[in-house]
Design a protein around this motif. Structure first.
Motif, PDB file in Angstrom:
ATOM      1  N   GLU A 185      18.480 -49.366 -19.074  1.00 20.78           N
ATOM      2  CA  GLU A 185      19.509 -49.499 -20.113  1.00 20.78           C
ATOM      3  C   GLU A 185      19.391 -48.425 -21.196  1.00 20.78           C
ATOM      4  O   GLU A 185      20.396 -47.888 -21.670  1.00 20.78           O
ATOM      5  N   GLU A 186      18.174 -48.083 -21.562  1.00 18.74           N
ATOM      6  CA  GLU A 186      17.962 -47.056 -22.586  1.00 18.74           C
ATOM      7  C   GLU A 186      18.510 -45.697 -22.136  1.00 18.74           C
ATOM      8  O   GLU A 186      19.121 -44.970 -22.909  1.00 18.74           O
ATOM      9  N   TRP A 187      18.295 -45.356 -20.857  1.00 20.27           N
ATOM     10  CA  TRP A 187      18.822 -44.109 -20.307  1.00 20.27           C
ATOM     11  C   TRP A 187      20.344 -44.153 -20.234  1.00 20.27           C
ATOM     12  O   TRP A 187      21.017 -43.163 -20.515  1.00 20.27           O
ATOM     13  N   LEU A 188      20.896 -45.315 -19.854  1.00 23.43           N
ATOM     14  CA  LEU A 188      22.355 -45.441 -19.811  1.00 23.43           C
ATOM     15  C   LEU A 188      22.960 -45.219 -21.190  1.00 23.43           C
ATOM     16  O   LEU A 188      23.965 -44.521 -21.332  1.00 23.43           O
ATOM     17  N   GLU A 189      22.366 -45.813 -22.199  1.00 22.75           N
ATOM     18  CA  GLU A 189      22.879 -45.651 -23.564  1.00 22.75           C
ATOM     19  C   GLU A 189      22.829 -44.181 -23.990  1.00 22.75           C
ATOM     20  O   GLU A 189      23.743 -43.690 -24.654  1.00 22.75           O
ATOM     21  N   LEU A 245      28.113 -38.509 -23.387  1.00 26.71           N
ATOM     22  CA  LEU A 245      29.512 -38.454 -22.949  1.00 26.71           C
ATOM     23  C   LEU A 245      30.459 -38.607 -24.135  1.00 26.71           C
ATOM     24  O   LEU A 245      31.459 -37.895 -24.248  1.00 26.71           O
ATOM     25  N   GLU A 246      30.128 -39.535 -25.017  1.00 25.22           N
ATOM     26  CA  GLU A 246      30.981 -39.762 -26.189  1.00 25.22           C
ATOM     27  C   GLU A 246      30.979 -38.541 -27.106  1.00 25.22           C
ATOM     28  O   GLU A 246      32.023 -38.126 -27.603  1.00 25.22           O
ATOM     29  N   ALA A 247      29.810 -37.940 -27.305  1.00 27.78           N
ATOM     30  CA  ALA A 247      29.717 -36.755 -28.165  1.00 27.78           C
ATOM     31  C   ALA A 247      30.547 -35.600 -27.617  1.00 27.78           C
ATOM     32  O   ALA A 247      31.146 -34.833 -28.375  1.00 27.78           O
ATOM     33  N   LYS A 248      30.609 -35.472 -26.295  1.00 28.77           N
ATOM     34  CA  LYS A 248      31.377 -34.394 -25.660  1.00 28.77           C
ATOM     35  C   LYS A 248      32.833 -34.782 -25.431  1.00 28.77           C
ATOM     36  O   LYS A 248      33.632 -33.953 -25.018  1.00 28.77           O
ATOM     37  N   GLN A 249      33.142 -36.062 -25.642  1.00 26.83           N
ATOM     38  CA  GLN A 249      34.483 -36.584 -25.343  1.00 26.83           C
ATOM     39  C   GLN A 249      34.825 -36.390 -23.879  1.00 26.83           C
ATOM     40  O   GLN A 249      35.896 -35.902 -23.517  1.00 26.83           O
ATOM     41  N   PHE A 250      33.888 -36.755 -23.010  1.00 25.51           N
ATOM     42  CA  PHE A 250      34.068 -36.680 -21.572  1.00 25.51           C
ATOM     43  C   PHE A 250      34.379 -38.065 -21.033  1.00 25.51           C
ATOM     44  O   PHE A 250      33.860 -39.056 -21.520  1.00 25.51           O
ATOM     45  N   ARG A 251      35.197 -38.109 -19.996  1.00 24.34           N
ATOM     46  CA  ARG A 251      35.439 -39.339 -19.240  1.00 24.34           C
ATOM     47  C   ARG A 251      34.973 -39.123 -17.821  1.00 24.34           C
ATOM     48  O   ARG A 251      35.040 -38.022 -17.298  1.00 24.34           O
ATOM     49  N   LEU A 252      34.547 -40.187 -17.191  1.00 23.30           N
ATOM     50  CA  LEU A 252      34.149 -40.128 -15.792  1.00 23.30           C
ATOM     51  C   LEU A 252      35.360 -40.442 -14.932  1.00 23.30           C
ATOM     52  O   LEU A 252      36.093 -41.374 -15.211  1.00 23.30           O
ATOM     53  N   GLN A 253      35.544 -39.656 -13.891  1.00 25.78           N
ATOM     54  CA  GLN A 253      36.650 -39.886 -12.972  1.00 25.78           C
ATOM     55  C   GLN A 253      36.179 -39.625 -11.555  1.00 25.78           C
ATOM     56  O   GLN A 253      35.330 -38.771 -11.324  1.00 25.78           O
ATOM     57  N   THR A 256      35.367 -47.512 -23.291  1.00 25.62           N
ATOM     58  CA  THR A 256      36.067 -46.876 -22.175  1.00 25.62           C
ATOM     59  C   THR A 256      35.075 -46.155 -21.275  1.00 25.62           C
ATOM     60  O   THR A 256      35.159 -46.241 -20.046  1.00 25.62           O
ATOM     61  N   ILE A 257      34.121 -45.458 -21.868  1.00 27.79           N
ATOM     62  CA  ILE A 257      33.103 -44.745 -21.098  1.00 27.79           C
ATOM     63  C   ILE A 257      32.290 -45.731 -20.259  1.00 27.79           C
ATOM     64  O   ILE A 257      32.047 -45.506 -19.072  1.00 27.79           O
ATOM     65  N   LYS A 258      31.891 -46.851 -20.855  1.00 23.47           N
ATOM     66  CA  LYS A 258      31.122 -47.863 -20.122  1.00 23.47           C
ATOM     67  C   LYS A 258      31.946 -48.454 -18.980  1.00 23.47           C
ATOM     68  O   LYS A 258      31.434 -48.658 -17.881  1.00 23.47           O
ATOM     69  N   LYS A 259      33.223 -48.724 -19.234  1.00 23.05           N
ATOM     70  CA  LYS A 259      34.091 -49.266 -18.178  1.00 23.05           C
ATOM     71  C   LYS A 259      34.229 -48.267 -17.040  1.00 23.05           C
ATOM     72  O   LYS A 259      34.204 -48.649 -15.867  1.00 23.05           O
ATOM     73  N   ASP A 260      34.400 -46.986 -17.380  1.00 20.29           N
ATOM     74  CA  ASP A 260      34.476 -45.947 -16.348  1.00 20.29           C
ATOM     75  C   ASP A 260      33.218 -45.974 -15.477  1.00 20.29           C
ATOM     76  O   ASP A 260      33.286 -45.924 -14.248  1.00 20.29           O
ATOM     77  N   TRP A 261      32.051 -46.028 -16.123  1.00 23.57           N
ATOM     78  CA  TRP A 261      30.773 -46.039 -15.400  1.00 23.57           C
ATOM     79  C   TRP A 261      30.694 -47.258 -14.483  1.00 23.57           C
ATOM     80  O   TRP A 261      30.331 -47.151 -13.312  1.00 23.57           O
ATOM     81  N   LEU A 262      31.026 -48.428 -15.003  1.00 22.48           N
ATOM     82  CA  LEU A 262      30.961 -49.648 -14.197  1.00 22.48           C
ATOM     83  C   LEU A 262      31.943 -49.616 -13.028  1.00 22.48           C
ATOM     84  O   LEU A 262      31.617 -50.074 -11.933  1.00 22.48           O
ATOM     85  N   PHE A 313      23.999 -40.564 -11.856  1.00 25.48           N
ATOM     86  CA  PHE A 313      23.521 -40.523 -13.237  1.00 25.48           C
ATOM     87  C   PHE A 313      22.988 -39.132 -13.581  1.00 25.48           C
ATOM     88  O   PHE A 313      23.360 -38.542 -14.596  1.00 25.48           O
ATOM     89  N   ALA A 314      22.137 -38.585 -12.717  1.00 22.35           N
ATOM     90  CA  ALA A 314      21.574 -37.250 -12.958  1.00 22.35           C
ATOM     91  C   ALA A 314      22.682 -36.201 -12.994  1.00 22.35           C
ATOM     92  O   ALA A 314      22.664 -35.292 -13.827  1.00 22.35           O
ATOM     93  N   SER A 315      23.658 -36.327 -12.099  1.00 18.81           N
ATOM     94  CA  SER A 315      24.780 -35.376 -12.068  1.00 18.81           C
ATOM     95  C   SER A 315      25.588 -35.411 -13.357  1.00 18.81           C
ATOM     96  O   SER A 315      25.991 -34.367 -13.878  1.00 18.81           O
ATOM     97  N   VAL A 316      25.825 -36.613 -13.867  1.00 19.10           N
ATOM     98  CA  VAL A 316      26.597 -36.749 -15.105  1.00 19.10           C
ATOM     99  C   VAL A 316      25.828 -36.133 -16.269  1.00 19.10           C
ATOM    100  O   VAL A 316      26.396 -35.384 -17.071  1.00 19.10           O
ATOM    101  N   LEU A 317      24.538 -36.415 -16.370  1.00 19.21           N
ATOM    102  CA  LEU A 317      23.745 -35.804 -17.455  1.00 19.21           C
ATOM    103  C   LEU A 317      23.742 -34.285 -17.338  1.00 19.21           C
ATOM    104  O   LEU A 317      23.879 -33.586 -18.335  1.00 19.21           O
TER     105      LEU A 317
END
Length: 136
Positions: free
Chosen positions: A9-13, A19-27, A51-57, A79-83
């Motif tokens: 959970e700590e890594w997810l946060e 993602l939020e700082a960059k204003q990125f969305r996952l698609q 929204t970011i959390k919902k995208d991830w889920l 996860f590694a790819s997104v980071l």
């Protein structure tokens, strides 16, 4: 109900923060169920953390294990790819000490540049090394 995450959970946060700082969305990159390559997309306007959390889920909830890879492995690779993408590495082969120091990941990789370079080389770490490091 979403399956339990393979990521701490700590890594997810931390990922959600980046993602939020960059204003990125996952698609989704493609419609394939087991496709692990997703993209982050810079958008115009504000993306909120919910929204970011919902995208991830939504993306990780669709991951199905294969005969070669477990669901947890596939989620970890995503996860590694997104980071990697939030550091804006795109086509880069290595991530350097300096690039990490400019992100919220800096505390996760220690404070000693020499130790980092001893472990990964002066050119930095590859995506494979980054992935293995995150799985520790």
């Amino acid at each position: 109900r979403a399956p339990e995450s393979a990521i701490d959970e700590e890594w997810l946060e931390l990922m959600f923060d980046m993602l939020e700082a960059k204003q990125f969305r996952l698609q989704h990159l493609s419609g394939e169920e087991n496709e692990t390559e997703k993209i982050t997309t810079k958008i115009n306007g504000k993306v909120d953390r919910d929204t970011i959390k919902k995208d991830w889920l939504n993306i990780t909830g669709a991951i199905k294990p294969t005969t070669m890879f477990s669901r947890g492995f596939l989620e970890s690779a995503l996860f590694a790819s997104v980071l990697w993408e939030t550091i804006e590495l795109h086509e880069q082969t290595f991530i350097t000490w300096e690039q990490i120091q400019n992100t919220k990941l800096k505390d996760r990789f220690g404070t000693d540049k020499a130790a980092f370079e001893d472990a990964f080389g002066a050119q930095g770490m590859t995506f494979e090394e980054f992935f293995k490091y995150l799985k520790k």
